[in-house]
Scaffold this motif. Sequence first.
Motif, PDB file in Angstrom:
ATOM      1  N   GLY A   2      15.338   0.142  70.535  1.00 32.03           N
ATOM      2  CA  GLY A   2      15.899   1.402  70.470  1.00 32.03           C
ATOM      3  C   GLY A   2      16.755   1.258  72.047  1.00 32.03           C
ATOM      4  O   GLY A   2      17.348   0.062  72.096  1.00 32.03           O
ATOM      5  N   ARG A   3      17.223   2.436  72.589  1.00 26.20           N
ATOM      6  CA  ARG A   3      18.010   2.363  73.941  1.00 26.20           C
ATOM      7  C   ARG A   3      17.301   2.598  75.075  1.00 26.20           C
ATOM      8  O   ARG A   3      16.503   3.367  75.374  1.00 26.20           O
ATOM      9  CB  ARG A   3      18.913   3.517  73.607  1.00 26.20           C
ATOM     10  N   PRO A   4      17.321   1.372  75.777  1.00 24.48           N
ATOM     11  CA  PRO A   4      16.756   1.477  77.233  1.00 24.48           C
ATOM     12  C   PRO A   4      17.527   2.020  78.333  1.00 24.48           C
ATOM     13  O   PRO A   4      18.534   2.026  78.372  1.00 24.48           O
ATOM     14  CB  PRO A   4      16.612  -0.109  77.366  1.00 24.48           C
ATOM     15  N   TYR A   5      16.613   2.936  79.153  1.00 20.84           N
ATOM     16  CA  TYR A   5      17.097   3.439  80.355  1.00 20.84           C
ATOM     17  C   TYR A   5      16.091   3.306  81.545  1.00 20.84           C
ATOM     18  O   TYR A   5      15.213   2.879  81.494  1.00 20.84           O
ATOM     19  CB  TYR A   5      17.064   4.963  80.021  1.00 20.84           C
ATOM     20  N   MET A   6      16.874   3.484  82.779  1.00 17.41           N
ATOM     21  CA  MET A   6      16.077   3.548  83.959  1.00 17.41           C
ATOM     22  C   MET A   6      16.569   4.664  84.927  1.00 17.41           C
ATOM     23  O   MET A   6      17.674   4.968  84.598  1.00 17.41           O
ATOM     24  CB  MET A   6      16.487   2.039  84.402  1.00 17.41           C
ATOM     25  N   ALA A   7      15.680   4.997  85.576  1.00 24.75           N
ATOM     26  CA  ALA A   7      15.932   6.034  86.361  1.00 24.75           C
ATOM     27  C   ALA A   7      15.219   5.785  87.913  1.00 24.75           C
ATOM     28  O   ALA A   7      13.984   5.381  87.931  1.00 24.75           O
ATOM     29  CB  ALA A   7      15.397   7.499  86.023  1.00 24.75           C
ATOM     30  N   PRO A   8      15.775   6.287  89.061  1.00 24.10           N
ATOM     31  CA  PRO A   8      15.114   6.049  90.447  1.00 24.10           C
ATOM     32  C   PRO A   8      13.796   7.368  90.392  1.00 24.10           C
ATOM     33  O   PRO A   8      13.987   8.340  89.837  1.00 24.10           O
ATOM     34  CB  PRO A   8      16.264   6.037  91.265  1.00 24.10           C
ATOM     35  N   ILE A   9      12.814   6.838  91.232  1.00 20.83           N
ATOM     36  CA  ILE A   9      11.793   8.071  91.551  1.00 20.83           C
ATOM     37  C   ILE A   9      11.971   8.147  92.963  1.00 20.83           C
ATOM     38  O   ILE A   9      11.880   7.029  93.844  1.00 20.83           O
ATOM     39  CB  ILE A   9      10.517   7.415  91.220  1.00 20.83           C
ATOM     40  N   ASN A  10      12.436   9.419  93.362  1.00 20.61           N
ATOM     41  CA  ASN A  10      12.274   9.564  95.073  1.00 20.61           C
ATOM     42  C   ASN A  10      11.685  10.847  95.386  1.00 20.61           C
ATOM     43  O   ASN A  10      11.862  11.742  94.697  1.00 20.61           O
ATOM     44  CB  ASN A  10      13.916   9.820  95.406  1.00 20.61           C
ATOM     45  N   VAL A  11      10.858  10.711  96.172  1.00 21.50           N
ATOM     46  CA  VAL A  11       9.923  11.705  96.535  1.00 21.50           C
ATOM     47  C   VAL A  11       9.896  11.986  97.940  1.00 21.50           C
ATOM     48  O   VAL A  11       9.974  11.038  98.906  1.00 21.50           O
ATOM     49  CB  VAL A  11       8.144  11.340  96.097  1.00 21.50           C
ATOM     50  N   ALA A  12       9.936  13.194  98.461  1.00 21.82           N
ATOM     51  CA  ALA A  12      10.023  13.568  99.826  1.00 21.82           C
ATOM     52  C   ALA A  12       8.538  13.135 100.605  1.00 21.82           C
ATOM     53  O   ALA A  12       7.747  13.260  99.803  1.00 21.82           O
ATOM     54  CB  ALA A  12      10.180  15.106  99.996  1.00 21.82           C
ATOM     55  N   ASN A  94       7.240  16.941  92.242  1.00 24.27           N
ATOM     56  CA  ASN A  94       6.852  18.247  92.377  1.00 24.27           C
ATOM     57  C   ASN A  94       5.690  18.578  93.168  1.00 24.27           C
ATOM     58  O   ASN A  94       4.601  18.015  92.912  1.00 24.27           O
ATOM     59  CB  ASN A  94       6.660  18.576  90.603  1.00 24.27           C
ATOM     60  N   THR A  95       5.819  19.664  93.929  1.00 20.74           N
ATOM     61  CA  THR A  95       4.724  19.908  94.830  1.00 20.74           C
ATOM     62  C   THR A  95       3.724  20.994  94.198  1.00 20.74           C
ATOM     63  O   THR A  95       2.737  21.184  94.709  1.00 20.74           O
ATOM     64  CB  THR A  95       5.275  20.522  96.236  1.00 20.74           C
ATOM     65  N   THR A  96       4.105  21.668  93.178  1.00 26.91           N
ATOM     66  CA  THR A  96       3.483  22.748  92.375  1.00 26.91           C
ATOM     67  C   THR A  96       3.264  21.738  90.901  1.00 26.91           C
ATOM     68  O   THR A  96       4.208  21.408  90.427  1.00 26.91           O
ATOM     69  CB  THR A  96       4.059  23.965  91.947  1.00 26.91           C
ATOM     70  N   LYS A  97       2.018  21.320  90.646  1.00 26.73           N
ATOM     71  CA  LYS A  97       1.967  20.350  89.670  1.00 26.73           C
ATOM     72  C   LYS A  97       1.989  21.108  88.334  1.00 26.73           C
ATOM     73  O   LYS A  97       1.840  22.470  88.176  1.00 26.73           O
ATOM     74  CB  LYS A  97       0.326  20.029  89.842  1.00 26.73           C
ATOM     75  N   LEU A  98       2.306  20.350  87.208  1.00 24.26           N
ATOM     76  CA  LEU A  98       2.411  20.652  85.981  1.00 24.26           C
ATOM     77  C   LEU A  98       0.689  21.470  85.688  1.00 24.26           C
ATOM     78  O   LEU A  98      -0.004  20.716  86.050  1.00 24.26           O
ATOM     79  CB  LEU A  98       2.431  19.576  84.817  1.00 24.26           C
ATOM     80  N   THR A  99       1.039  22.609  85.019  1.00 24.56           N
ATOM     81  CA  THR A  99      -0.376  23.244  84.538  1.00 24.56           C
ATOM     82  C   THR A  99      -0.448  23.591  82.910  1.00 24.56           C
ATOM     83  O   THR A  99       0.774  23.707  82.418  1.00 24.56           O
ATOM     84  CB  THR A  99      -0.473  24.423  85.194  1.00 24.56           C
ATOM     85  N   GLY A 100      -1.455  23.749  82.399  1.00 28.29           N
ATOM     86  CA  GLY A 100      -1.522  24.160  81.019  1.00 28.29           C
ATOM     87  C   GLY A 100      -1.448  22.832  79.843  1.00 28.29           C
ATOM     88  O   GLY A 100      -1.278  21.783  80.319  1.00 28.29           O
ATOM     89  N   GLY A 101      -1.212  23.216  78.751  1.00 30.09           N
ATOM     90  CA  GLY A 101      -0.904  22.469  77.640  1.00 30.09           C
ATOM     91  C   GLY A 101      -2.395  21.624  77.467  1.00 30.09           C
ATOM     92  O   GLY A 101      -3.447  21.898  77.867  1.00 30.09           O
ATOM     93  N   THR A 102      -2.191  20.736  76.592  1.00 30.12           N
ATOM     94  CA  THR A 102      -3.317  19.699  76.358  1.00 30.12           C
ATOM     95  C   THR A 102      -3.159  18.500  76.883  1.00 30.12           C
ATOM     96  O   THR A 102      -2.057  17.845  76.584  1.00 30.12           O
ATOM     97  CB  THR A 102      -3.685  19.720  74.854  1.00 30.12           C
ATOM     98  N   ASP A 145      -2.775  11.498 106.063  1.00 31.40           N
ATOM     99  CA  ASP A 145      -1.685  11.891 106.689  1.00 31.40           C
ATOM    100  C   ASP A 145      -0.409  11.913 106.032  1.00 31.40           C
ATOM    101  O   ASP A 145      -0.279  11.421 104.593  1.00 31.40           O
ATOM    102  CB  ASP A 145      -1.560  10.941 107.932  1.00 31.40           C
ATOM    103  N   SER A 146       0.816  12.069 106.570  1.00 34.88           N
ATOM    104  CA  SER A 146       2.182  12.181 105.686  1.00 34.88           C
ATOM    105  C   SER A 146       2.337  10.663 105.083  1.00 34.88           C
ATOM    106  O   SER A 146       2.200   9.713 105.813  1.00 34.88           O
ATOM    107  CB  SER A 146       3.296  12.758 106.753  1.00 34.88           C
ATOM    108  N   ILE A 147       2.706  10.941 104.065  1.00 36.48           N
ATOM    109  CA  ILE A 147       3.416   9.641 103.065  1.00 36.48           C
ATOM    110  C   ILE A 147       4.793   9.660 103.102  1.00 36.48           C
ATOM    111  O   ILE A 147       5.289  10.711 102.605  1.00 36.48           O
ATOM    112  CB  ILE A 147       2.830   9.518 101.730  1.00 36.48           C
ATOM    113  N   THR A 148       5.307   8.995 103.565  1.00 38.47           N
ATOM    114  CA  THR A 148       6.765   9.052 103.846  1.00 38.47           C
ATOM    115  C   THR A 148       7.676   8.485 102.762  1.00 38.47           C
ATOM    116  O   THR A 148       7.418   7.002 102.303  1.00 38.47           O
ATOM    117  CB  THR A 148       7.445   8.511 105.327  1.00 38.47           C
ATOM    118  N   GLY A 149       8.431   9.084 102.140  1.00 37.49           N
ATOM    119  CA  GLY A 149       9.367   8.714 101.368  1.00 37.49           C
ATOM    120  C   GLY A 149       9.032   7.686 100.037  1.00 37.49           C
ATOM    121  O   GLY A 149       9.439   6.474  99.796  1.00 37.49           O
ATOM    122  N   PRO A 150       7.763   7.960  99.326  1.00 39.60           N
ATOM    123  CA  PRO A 150       7.649   7.107  98.238  1.00 39.60           C
ATOM    124  C   PRO A 150       8.996   7.024  97.211  1.00 39.60           C
ATOM    125  O   PRO A 150       9.325   7.994  96.819  1.00 39.60           O
ATOM    126  CB  PRO A 150       6.539   7.843  97.273  1.00 39.60           C
TER     127      PRO A 150
END
Length: 160
Positions: A2-12, A94-102, A145-150
Amino acid sequence: MGRPYMAPINVAAHTAQLDYFELLAGTTPNRPLLLHGFELGQSSEFGDAQEEELVLVLKRVTGSPTSGSGGGTSTFQPLNPNDPAAGATLETGNTTKLTGGTSVELARFSWNVRSSLLYLPTPELRITLDAGTRLVLEEVTTPADSITGPIGWISIEEIM
Protein backbone atom coordinates in the motif's frame (compact mmCIF):
# COMPACT_ATOMS: atom_id res chain seq x y z
CA MET A 1 2.21 -2.92 -0.96
CA GLY A 2 0.00 0.00 0.00
CA ARG A 3 1.03 3.59 0.62
CA PRO A 4 3.43 4.24 3.52
CA TYR A 5 3.16 7.32 5.75
CA MET A 6 4.92 8.69 8.80
CA ALA A 7 3.97 11.32 11.38
CA PRO A 8 5.69 12.90 14.38
CA ILE A 9 4.38 12.40 17.91
CA ASN A 10 4.71 15.49 20.12
CA VAL A 11 3.26 15.50 23.62
CA ALA A 12 3.35 18.40 26.10
CA ALA A 13 4.91 17.99 29.54
CA HIS A 14 2.44 16.22 31.79
CA THR A 15 1.91 14.89 35.31
CA ALA A 16 -1.36 12.99 34.72
CA GLN A 17 -2.42 10.05 32.60
CA LEU A 18 -3.15 10.72 28.92
CA ASP A 19 -3.43 9.16 25.46
CA TYR A 20 -0.06 9.41 23.70
CA PHE A 21 -1.78 8.96 20.36
CA GLU A 22 -5.19 8.27 18.89
CA LEU A 23 -5.03 7.02 15.31
CA LEU A 24 -8.20 6.91 13.17
CA ALA A 25 -8.19 4.94 9.91
CA GLY A 26 -9.70 6.94 7.04
CA THR A 27 -13.22 6.38 5.76
CA THR A 28 -13.36 8.60 2.66
CA PRO A 29 -12.34 6.76 0.65
CA ASN A 30 -12.40 3.52 2.61
CA ARG A 31 -8.76 3.15 3.76
CA PRO A 32 -7.89 0.33 6.14
CA LEU A 33 -4.31 0.44 7.37
CA LEU A 34 -1.43 -1.45 8.94
CA LEU A 35 0.61 -0.15 11.87
CA HIS A 36 4.28 -0.55 10.98
CA GLY A 37 5.59 0.81 14.27
CA PHE A 38 6.19 3.72 16.59
CA GLU A 39 8.81 5.13 18.93
CA LEU A 40 8.53 7.28 22.07
CA GLY A 41 11.26 9.01 24.02
CA GLN A 42 11.52 11.96 26.40
CA SER A 43 14.06 14.50 27.54
CA SER A 44 13.69 15.11 31.28
CA GLU A 45 13.90 11.91 33.29
CA PHE A 46 17.64 11.28 33.60
CA GLY A 47 19.43 9.92 36.65
CA ASP A 48 18.52 7.15 39.06
CA ALA A 49 16.32 9.41 41.20
CA GLN A 50 14.17 10.26 38.15
CA GLU A 51 13.78 6.73 36.83
CA GLU A 52 10.25 5.35 36.63
CA GLU A 53 8.26 2.77 34.73
CA LEU A 54 5.01 3.78 33.06
CA VAL A 55 2.45 1.22 31.90
CA LEU A 56 1.11 1.93 28.41
CA VAL A 57 -1.74 0.02 26.75
CA LEU A 58 -2.22 -0.27 23.00
CA LYS A 59 -5.88 -0.89 22.16
CA ARG A 60 -8.12 -1.11 19.10
CA VAL A 61 -11.42 0.74 19.51
CA THR A 62 -14.53 0.17 17.39
CA GLY A 63 -18.12 1.39 17.58
CA SER A 64 -18.88 5.01 18.41
CA PRO A 65 -16.35 6.21 20.98
CA THR A 66 -15.92 9.80 22.12
CA SER A 67 -12.56 10.98 20.88
CA GLY A 68 -10.07 12.34 23.39
CA SER A 69 -9.27 16.04 23.60
CA GLY A 70 -6.82 18.52 25.03
CA GLY A 71 -3.87 17.50 22.88
CA GLY A 72 -2.81 18.31 19.36
CA THR A 73 -2.87 16.87 15.88
CA SER A 74 -0.12 15.56 13.67
CA THR A 75 -0.21 15.10 9.90
CA PHE A 76 0.91 11.93 8.18
CA GLN A 77 3.41 12.60 5.40
CA PRO A 78 3.72 10.24 2.43
CA LEU A 79 7.09 8.49 2.25
CA ASN A 80 6.70 8.48 -1.51
CA PRO A 81 6.35 12.16 -2.50
CA ASN A 82 4.03 11.17 -5.39
CA ASP A 83 1.42 9.57 -3.10
CA PRO A 84 -1.71 11.51 -2.08
CA ALA A 85 -2.41 12.72 1.44
CA ALA A 86 -3.22 10.03 3.98
CA GLY A 87 -6.83 9.33 4.87
CA ALA A 88 -5.85 8.52 8.46
CA THR A 89 -5.84 11.18 11.18
CA LEU A 90 -3.69 11.38 14.28
CA GLU A 91 -4.22 13.14 17.59
CA THR A 92 -1.36 13.30 20.11
CA GLY A 93 -1.19 13.99 23.83
CA ASN A 94 -4.91 14.05 24.59
CA THR A 95 -5.28 14.93 28.27
CA THR A 96 -8.92 13.84 28.21
CA LYS A 97 -8.78 10.20 27.15
CA LEU A 98 -10.94 8.49 24.54
CA THR A 99 -14.05 6.92 26.11
CA GLY A 100 -16.77 4.54 25.00
CA GLY A 101 -16.89 2.25 22.02
CA THR A 102 -15.65 -1.32 22.23
CA SER A 103 -11.97 -1.60 23.04
CA VAL A 104 -9.68 -4.60 22.80
CA GLU A 105 -6.27 -4.52 24.46
CA LEU A 106 -3.64 -5.65 21.97
CA ALA A 107 -0.42 -4.99 23.88
CA ARG A 108 0.83 -3.69 27.22
CA PHE A 109 4.21 -2.04 27.65
CA SER A 110 6.28 -1.18 30.70
CA TRP A 111 8.16 1.92 29.53
CA ASN A 112 11.28 2.85 31.46
CA VAL A 113 11.29 6.57 30.68
CA ARG A 114 15.11 6.75 30.71
CA SER A 115 15.16 5.03 27.33
CA SER A 116 13.05 4.97 24.17
CA LEU A 117 10.09 2.66 23.65
CA LEU A 118 10.42 1.18 20.16
CA TYR A 119 7.60 -0.96 18.73
CA LEU A 120 8.48 -2.60 15.40
CA PRO A 121 6.42 -5.78 14.96
CA THR A 122 7.33 -8.40 12.39
CA PRO A 123 5.10 -8.28 9.27
CA GLU A 124 2.82 -11.09 10.45
CA LEU A 125 2.24 -9.31 13.79
CA ARG A 126 1.34 -5.88 12.37
CA ILE A 127 -1.97 -4.55 13.61
CA THR A 128 -4.65 -4.00 10.97
CA LEU A 129 -7.34 -1.34 11.35
CA ASP A 130 -10.52 -1.32 9.28
CA ALA A 131 -11.72 2.05 8.01
CA GLY A 132 -13.21 4.11 10.85
CA THR A 133 -11.41 2.09 13.55
CA ARG A 134 -9.16 3.71 16.16
CA LEU A 135 -5.88 2.65 17.70
CA VAL A 136 -4.96 4.29 21.00
CA LEU A 137 -1.75 4.23 23.04
CA GLU A 138 -2.98 5.03 26.55
CA GLU A 139 -0.88 5.78 29.62
CA VAL A 140 -2.47 3.94 32.56
CA THR A 141 0.12 4.80 35.22
CA THR A 142 0.24 8.30 36.70
CA PRO A 143 3.77 9.73 36.42
CA ALA A 144 5.57 10.43 39.71
CA ASP A 145 6.55 13.87 38.41
CA SER A 146 6.43 15.88 35.20
CA ILE A 147 7.43 14.02 32.05
CA THR A 148 8.84 16.68 29.71
CA GLY A 149 8.24 16.61 25.99
CA PRO A 150 7.67 12.99 25.00
CA ILE A 151 8.41 12.85 21.29
CA GLY A 152 8.60 10.19 18.64
CA TRP A 153 7.07 8.95 15.41
CA ILE A 154 4.46 6.57 14.06
CA SER A 155 4.48 4.76 10.72
CA ILE A 156 1.47 3.31 8.92
CA GLU A 157 0.60 1.82 5.54
CA GLU A 158 -2.77 2.51 3.97
CA ILE A 159 -3.99 -0.57 2.13
CA MET A 160 -5.23 0.13 -1.38
